[in-house]
Write a protein that holds these residues in place. Structure first.
Motif, mmCIF file in Angstrom:
data_model
loop_
_atom_site.group_PDB
_atom_site.id
_atom_site.type_symbol
_atom_site.label_atom_id
_atom_site.label_comp_id
_atom_site.label_asym_id
_atom_site.label_seq_id
_atom_site.Cartn_x
_atom_site.Cartn_y
_atom_site.Cartn_z
ATOM 1 N N GLU B 20 25.777 -5.605 9.704
ATOM 2 C CA GLU B 20 25.506 -6.276 10.980
ATOM 3 C C GLU B 20 26.546 -7.366 11.246
ATOM 4 O O GLU B 20 27.040 -7.509 12.370
ATOM 5 C CB GLU B 20 24.093 -6.863 10.984
ATOM 6 N N SER B 24 29.216 -7.367 14.372
ATOM 7 C CA SER B 24 29.292 -8.498 15.291
ATOM 8 C C SER B 24 30.747 -8.996 15.414
ATOM 9 O O SER B 24 31.235 -9.287 16.512
ATOM 10 C CB SER B 24 28.360 -9.594 14.781
ATOM 11 N N ARG B 27 32.755 -6.479 17.493
ATOM 12 C CA ARG B 27 32.517 -6.595 18.942
ATOM 13 C C ARG B 27 33.346 -7.743 19.520
ATOM 14 O O ARG B 27 33.918 -7.632 20.601
ATOM 15 C CB ARG B 27 31.022 -6.793 19.226
#
Lengths: 100, 100, 100, 100
Positions: B20, B24, B27
């Motif tokens: 995760e 992140s 992105r």
């Protein structure tokens, strides 16, 4: 640094052909990053497979940087003495090469 | 290499928290690449300003890679002798570290 | 860092064969550095020729480092969980890989 | 490449002050390599301690290279257009920067 850019290089833009080539490579890099994001949605993704993809994107980015660097040397650095901004142009170039 | 991944590490997935965190960061990296693409639409963009942005993305990618590498070492490499796949895991790790 | 080395890895020495191989490479690297020093005594030495030699020595040093790293992974990191020093060994390894 | 050096840059020597500074750094680097060789004579030398020393030498070599590169840019590259050897000087510079 921003100051020096302003001082020395207001009129020194990237050559349009290089700009288009670099943009095309960056669109492909964005697609590659999207691919890694999809890969990371799978809960069985293997660390080394993700690392390999990240290294590949880093390599593609470095090639894009080399393209722009080559253009900068060819169009702006080799003429710096004639313009009289050689100290500023060398200082900012060494600064950006440190990050390599 | 792909063969070795298959052999040694079918069950060795990235830790969900790291997955995760890495997603992140990727992105945010994609957003940064979009920013460089917008920058390259301007016909007065200065070479060194584009180079600085590319270096910044390279740095952010390397940090993402380090995060995954640290997890790989911590969760999979330190237990390789117990699983008996140490030769394969070291070979593929050296291969990916060469790209650094 | 020195503290962690002490704590985790007192008994973890470099394999003798790797130690001899690394020493042999470093003797050759020392000879290469001597060659660059002789080159720099000439007042007509060209910058790029010196840069190429320095890059060659950097490459030879990195290969020597990779040799030791591979041995460290193979002999010490893959057994860290069994010894119980995995946190220390991963922390110090990430620290040294940052310099790559 | 050697051909291009000959063609473009016969008269382009390293500035004497930079040459002396680089030689002084390389003598110190040679001493550092000797120190690692003595370290490797001990049969209890720890992998990560050797890796740290190798990275330190790589860093010192890179700084020496940057010194010569800065001089090359300042004394030779910024005047290349006036001499008319800009294509050769950019090609050989990109070639040596690839090794970074």
């Amino acid at each position: 640094m921003a100051e020096e850019s302003k001082t020395c290089c207001d009129r020194l833009a990237i050559d349009p052909d290089i700009r288009e080539d670099a943009a095309s490579r960056l669109r492909s890099i964005r697609g590659h990053v999207d691919g890694i994001l999809r890969m990371l949605e799978r809960d069985d993704v293997y660390c080394v497979d993700a690392l390999k993809q990240i290294k590949a994107v880093n390599g593609a980015l470095s090639k894009t940087g080399d393209l722009i660097l080559r253009g900068h040397l060819k169009h702006h650095v080799v003429t710096a003495h004639e313009r009289g901004d050689e100290d500023a142009i060398v200082a900012e170039l060494m600064d950006v090469l440190k990050y390599r």
